[in-house]
Structure formats: structure tokens, C-alpha cells
Design an enzyme around this catalytic site. Structure first.
Site, PDB file in Angstrom:
ATOM      1  CB  THR A  19       7.352 -82.573   3.269  1.00  0.00           C
ATOM      2  OG1 THR A  19       7.402 -83.877   2.687  1.00  0.00           O
ATOM      3  CG2 THR A  19       8.320 -82.457   4.414  1.00  0.00           C
ATOM      4  CD1 TRP A  20       1.057 -84.004  -0.613  1.00  0.00           C
ATOM      5  CD2 TRP A  20      -0.538 -84.733   0.777  1.00  0.00           C
ATOM      6  NE1 TRP A  20       0.041 -84.523  -1.383  1.00  0.00           N
ATOM      7  CE2 TRP A  20      -0.952 -84.971  -0.558  1.00  0.00           C
ATOM      8  CE3 TRP A  20      -1.392 -85.110   1.815  1.00  0.00           C
ATOM      9  CZ2 TRP A  20      -2.172 -85.576  -0.865  1.00  0.00           C
ATOM     10  CZ3 TRP A  20      -2.601 -85.705   1.504  1.00  0.00           C
ATOM     11  CH2 TRP A  20      -2.983 -85.932   0.184  1.00  0.00           C
ATOM     12  CG  ASP A  48       6.103 -88.720   5.963  1.00  0.00           C
ATOM     13  OD1 ASP A  48       6.385 -89.925   6.003  1.00  0.00           O
ATOM     14  OD2 ASP A  48       5.152 -88.263   5.283  1.00  0.00           O
ATOM     15  CE1 TYR A  53       2.522 -87.419   0.017  1.00  0.00           C
ATOM     16  CE2 TYR A  53       4.281 -86.810   1.494  1.00  0.00           C
ATOM     17  CZ  TYR A  53       3.121 -87.502   1.242  1.00  0.00           C
ATOM     18  OH  TYR A  53       2.561 -88.280   2.221  1.00  0.00           O
ATOM     19  CD  GLN A 163       3.167 -91.675   6.972  1.00  0.00           C
ATOM     20  OE1 GLN A 163       2.673 -91.013   6.061  1.00  0.00           O
ATOM     21  NE2 GLN A 163       4.457 -91.661   7.219  1.00  0.00           N
ATOM     22  CE1 TYR A 191      -3.450 -89.896   5.924  1.00  0.00           C
ATOM     23  CE2 TYR A 191      -2.209 -91.929   6.159  1.00  0.00           C
ATOM     24  CZ  TYR A 191      -3.304 -91.242   5.663  1.00  0.00           C
ATOM     25  OH  TYR A 191      -4.237 -91.896   4.900  1.00  0.00           O
ATOM     26  CE  LYS A 202     -14.552 -81.373  13.945  1.00  0.00           C
ATOM     27  NZ  LYS A 202     -15.459 -80.998  12.956  1.00  0.00           N
TER      28      LYS A 202
HETATM   29  P1  NAP Z   1      -1.896 -81.966   8.699  1.00  0.00           P
HETATM   30  O1  NAP Z   1      -0.485 -82.053   9.093  1.00  0.00           O
HETATM   31  O2  NAP Z   1      -2.940 -82.470   9.632  1.00  0.00           O
HETATM   32  O3  NAP Z   1      -2.283 -80.449   8.356  1.00  0.00           O
HETATM   33  C1  NAP Z   1      -1.501 -79.659   7.489  1.00  0.00           C
HETATM   34  C2  NAP Z   1      -2.296 -78.403   7.153  1.00  0.00           C
HETATM   35  O4  NAP Z   1      -2.615 -77.695   8.346  1.00  0.00           O
HETATM   36  C3  NAP Z   1      -1.550 -77.453   6.274  1.00  0.00           C
HETATM   37  O5  NAP Z   1      -2.483 -76.854   5.400  1.00  0.00           O
HETATM   38  C4  NAP Z   1      -0.987 -76.398   7.241  1.00  0.00           C
HETATM   39  O6  NAP Z   1      -0.919 -75.165   6.565  1.00  0.00           O
HETATM   40  C5  NAP Z   1      -2.052 -76.393   8.322  1.00  0.00           C
HETATM   41  N1  NAP Z   1      -1.497 -76.159   9.679  1.00  0.00           N
HETATM   42  C6  NAP Z   1      -0.351 -76.632  10.209  1.00  0.00           C
HETATM   43  N2  NAP Z   1      -0.205 -76.221  11.478  1.00  0.00           N
HETATM   44  C7  NAP Z   1      -1.283 -75.464  11.764  1.00  0.00           C
HETATM   45  C8  NAP Z   1      -1.685 -74.737  12.913  1.00  0.00           C
HETATM   46  N3  NAP Z   1      -0.951 -74.722  14.028  1.00  0.00           N
HETATM   47  N4  NAP Z   1      -2.869 -74.055  12.859  1.00  0.00           N
HETATM   48  C9  NAP Z   1      -3.624 -74.062  11.734  1.00  0.00           C
HETATM   49  N5  NAP Z   1      -3.285 -74.726  10.616  1.00  0.00           N
HETATM   50  C10 NAP Z   1      -2.120 -75.426  10.627  1.00  0.00           C
HETATM   51  O7  NAP Z   1      -2.173 -82.679   7.292  1.00  0.00           O
HETATM   52  P2  NAP Z   1      -1.290 -83.441   6.207  1.00  0.00           P
HETATM   53  O8  NAP Z   1      -0.313 -82.551   5.569  1.00  0.00           O
HETATM   54  O9  NAP Z   1      -2.265 -84.164   5.344  1.00  0.00           O
HETATM   55  O10 NAP Z   1      -0.547 -84.587   7.047  1.00  0.00           O
HETATM   56  C11 NAP Z   1       0.751 -84.442   7.575  1.00  0.00           C
HETATM   57  C12 NAP Z   1       1.756 -85.234   6.777  1.00  0.00           C
HETATM   58  O11 NAP Z   1       1.448 -86.624   6.777  1.00  0.00           O
HETATM   59  C13 NAP Z   1       1.788 -84.880   5.286  1.00  0.00           C
HETATM   60  O12 NAP Z   1       2.380 -83.633   5.046  1.00  0.00           O
HETATM   61  C14 NAP Z   1       2.508 -86.077   4.752  1.00  0.00           C
HETATM   62  O13 NAP Z   1       3.896 -85.975   5.023  1.00  0.00           O
HETATM   63  C15 NAP Z   1       1.872 -87.204   5.557  1.00  0.00           C
HETATM   64  N6  NAP Z   1       0.698 -87.844   4.905  1.00  0.00           N
HETATM   65  C16 NAP Z   1       0.775 -89.164   4.573  1.00  0.00           C
HETATM   66  C17 NAP Z   1      -0.292 -89.785   3.949  1.00  0.00           C
HETATM   67  C18 NAP Z   1      -0.202 -91.248   3.578  1.00  0.00           C
HETATM   68  O14 NAP Z   1      -1.034 -91.737   2.813  1.00  0.00           O
HETATM   69  N7  NAP Z   1       0.764 -91.963   4.097  1.00  0.00           N
HETATM   70  C19 NAP Z   1      -1.466 -89.079   3.652  1.00  0.00           C
HETATM   71  C20 NAP Z   1      -1.530 -87.730   4.032  1.00  0.00           C
HETATM   72  C21 NAP Z   1      -0.453 -87.134   4.673  1.00  0.00           C
HETATM   73  P3  NAP Z   1       0.459 -74.299   6.523  1.00  0.00           P
HETATM   74  O15 NAP Z   1       1.493 -75.157   5.872  1.00  0.00           O
HETATM   75  O16 NAP Z   1       0.064 -73.107   5.722  1.00  0.00           O
HETATM   76  O17 NAP Z   1       0.791 -73.973   7.949  1.00  0.00           O
END
Ligand code: NAP
Length: 277
Positions: A19-20, A48, A53, A163, A191, A202
């Protein structure tokens, strides 16, 4: 829904909802809430979030999305390292509980290692657990040395997860911290599993996905879901994409497909410093 087992024996979904940035754009709010609710309907009941956030906006939006459904959800939130002191941790936890409109967080993580000694944060976590404010505690962005240091402290071997940044283009953890956690039965929460969306574009992965009848995002997630002790938490604020991403669970990759991905995205050949986003 595929599940992963915590060291305590409790099981929870291997596919959760990141949910970032959710809640940042008022124009997207209704669709983001609908997406989280659809996730719950489809069994992705782990959500999460973090106090970081949107300065609490993500937690507030989640409260709205899960209103009346709290007991279905396994809620994960995180404390900033600068707040993770003996006094700061319970105060931060209370603020998160208030924003989430709940009386407990299922899993509370130290977001990354800061200046507060790990022993102090662990003690604060154990107090919160005793008080019923959190059910499990864990860490995020801790490398092997940090984990070894944590393990020496009282309560350190009680962490439910680490994580970490983990996806096809970020495989460094496979060299050291992942096997170390695996030996101790501590699951990893992966994550940015689609590299913040970049993996979906890609070319190498698109070719693989096309050959095997899935989308690139599904291939990226299915590769992580091939491991028994890895939880994926992709973020999307769109219902259609959530359904696409959940479709990864229907693609159990064969040994040959995994070998093909190893050729396209090779595993590490030596130690690397921990990558973070
Ligand atoms: P991610 O889940 O790898 O990617 C999210 C991005 O991809 C969003 O911009 C989303 O856009 C897009 N997306 C989602 N599904 C897609 C699909 N099927 N095709 C194309 N694009 C797609 O990246 P993340 O948000 O960085 O990581 C996930 C979660 O991990 C976060 O939200 C957070 O909860 C957690 N996190 C934790 C840390 C930490 O330090 N612990 C760091 C980073 C993240 P749309 O929303 O427009 O679909």
C-alpha cells in the site's frame, strides 16, 4: 490461497497487498479502496503498510477499506527507525492503531535499522506484544550481519519475518541472508516484487511470459511464489491489475521454467550489499 507458516506455526496468505503511495491522490481513492476490498474478497487478506506511507494516509485509507471486516485481515505496519526507542515505539504504535481504527496490529516491523539499539526496539516490541497491541513483531531491510546481531539479543529469535527487496532483478539476498533465514524458518516478505512496475515492461520477461501464457507481472510474482517461505506484497490501486496479479497463483512454475528464468535473470555469484528501495 497459498499460505506461508510463521515461526509460531500460524499461517497467513502468501499473497498480500502492498500500500505504499495509496491514499496520496484523492482522485484515486475510491478505486484504491475498492481494490483492497476486492483483495479481501479474493483471499488476499494480508495488508502491508507503514507509518511512513503518505505520513499515515495509507493507514487511514486502509481503515476505511477494512471497516467492518477487521477480523478477516492480517495487518502489517512498520515503525520508523527514529521512532523505534523504548518510549517512541509504543507512541508510534498508538498513532498507527488510531489511524487504522483498530485495537491491534498483527505484525509490527522495524522499517530499517537506525541508531536506536536493536535490543531497545525488541524490548519495546515484546512489551507491546504482552499488552496485546501487536500479535507478532519483525524487521525489514536487515542484512545478514544485522540479523546475526539481532539474534544475539533477548527476543531476537522471536522475529516473524524480515521484509526485504526481492524480485528477479534483485536477487542479492539469495547469497547470504535468505539461506540464513530459511535455516531458522523465518519467512521473507518480498517487497517491490515487480520492481515498482518496471518488471512489467522488461522485454526479456515479456518474452518468457508470452512463451508460457502469462503476463510479465504474473511471471515475476509466480517466480517468487515458487518458494515456500516467501510472501509477495505487490501494490496496485486498480482492481483489474489486482486480478491479473492474483492470477500468478494459477501459474506454478516448472523446474524448466525456473531454470529459464535463472538464465535470463542470473542468481548472485558472490556477496552483495543489501539493496533497498
Ligand atoms: P511493486 O509492488 O513491485 O510495484 C507497484 C507498482 O507497479 C505500482 O506503481 C503499480 O501501479 C504497478 N503495478 C502493479 N501491478 C502491475 C501490473 N500487473 N502491471 C504493471 N504495473 C503494475 O512495488 P512497491 O509498491 O514498491 O512494493 C510493494 C509493497 O511493498 C509496497 O507497496 C509496500 O507495502 C512494501 N514496501 C516495503 C518497503 C520496505 O522498506 N519495507 C519498501 C518498498 C515497498 P498501479 O497501482 O497504478 O497499478
Amino acid at each position: 490461497m497459498k499460505t506461508v507458516t510463521l515461526p509460531s506455526g500460524e499461517r497467513f496468505p502468501a499473497f498480500g497487498l502492498g500500500t505504499w503511495s495509496i491514499g496520496d491522490d484523492p482522485g484515486l481513492r475510491a478505486e484504491e479502496i475498492a481494490t483492497l476490498r476486492l483483495g479481501l474478497d479474493l483471499g488476499a487478506t494480508l495488508i502491508d503498510t507503514a507509518e511512513m506511507y503518505g505520513d499515515g494516509r495509507s493507514e487511514e485509507l486502509i481503515a476505511e477499506a477494512i471497516a467492518g471486516r477487521r477480523d478477516e485481515v492480517f495487518l502489517v505496519s512498520k515503525v520508523y527507525p527514529q521512532n523505534a526507542s523504548a518510549k517512541g515505539t509504543p507512541a508510534a504504535c498508538e498513532r498507527s492503531l488510531r489511524r487504522l481504527k483498530t485495537d491491534r496490529i498483527d505484525l509490527y516491523l522495524l522499517h530499517w535499522r537506525g541508531k536506536v539499539p536493536l535490543a531497545e526496539t525488541l524490548q519495546a516490541f515484546m512489551r507491546l506484544k504482552d499488552a496485546g497491541k501487536i500479535r507478532h513483531y519483525g524487521v525489514s531491510n536487515l542484512d545478514l550481519k544485522d540479523m546475526q546481531a539481532l539474534w544475539q539479543q533477548p527476543g531476537g529469535d522471536g522475529v516473524a519475518t524480515n521484509q526485504l527487496l526481492y524480485n528477479l532483478t534483485r536477487r542479492g539476498i539469495e547469497w547470504d541472508v535468505l539461506p540464513w533465514l530459511r535455516q531458522r524458518r523465518v519467512p521473507v516478505m518480498a517487497y517491490s516484487p515487480i520492481e515498482q512496475g518496471r518488471l512489467a515492461g522488461k522485454r526479456k520477461l515479456a518474452g518468457f511470459a508470452q512463451r508460457h501464457g502469462m503476463t510479465p507481472a504474473q511471471a515475476a510474482l509466480a517466480w517468487l511464489l515458487a518458494r515456500d517461505d516467501v510472501i509477495v506484497i505487490p501494490k496496485t490501486g486498480r482492481r483489474e491489475r489486482l486480478q491479473e496479479n492474483l492470477g500468478a497463483l494459477d501459474h506454478v512454475l516448472s523446474a524448466a521454467q525456473l531454470a529459464e528464468l535463472d538464465r535470463l535473470f542470473p542468481p548472485p555469484e558472490g556477496p552483495r550489499s543489501l539493496e533497498m528501495i
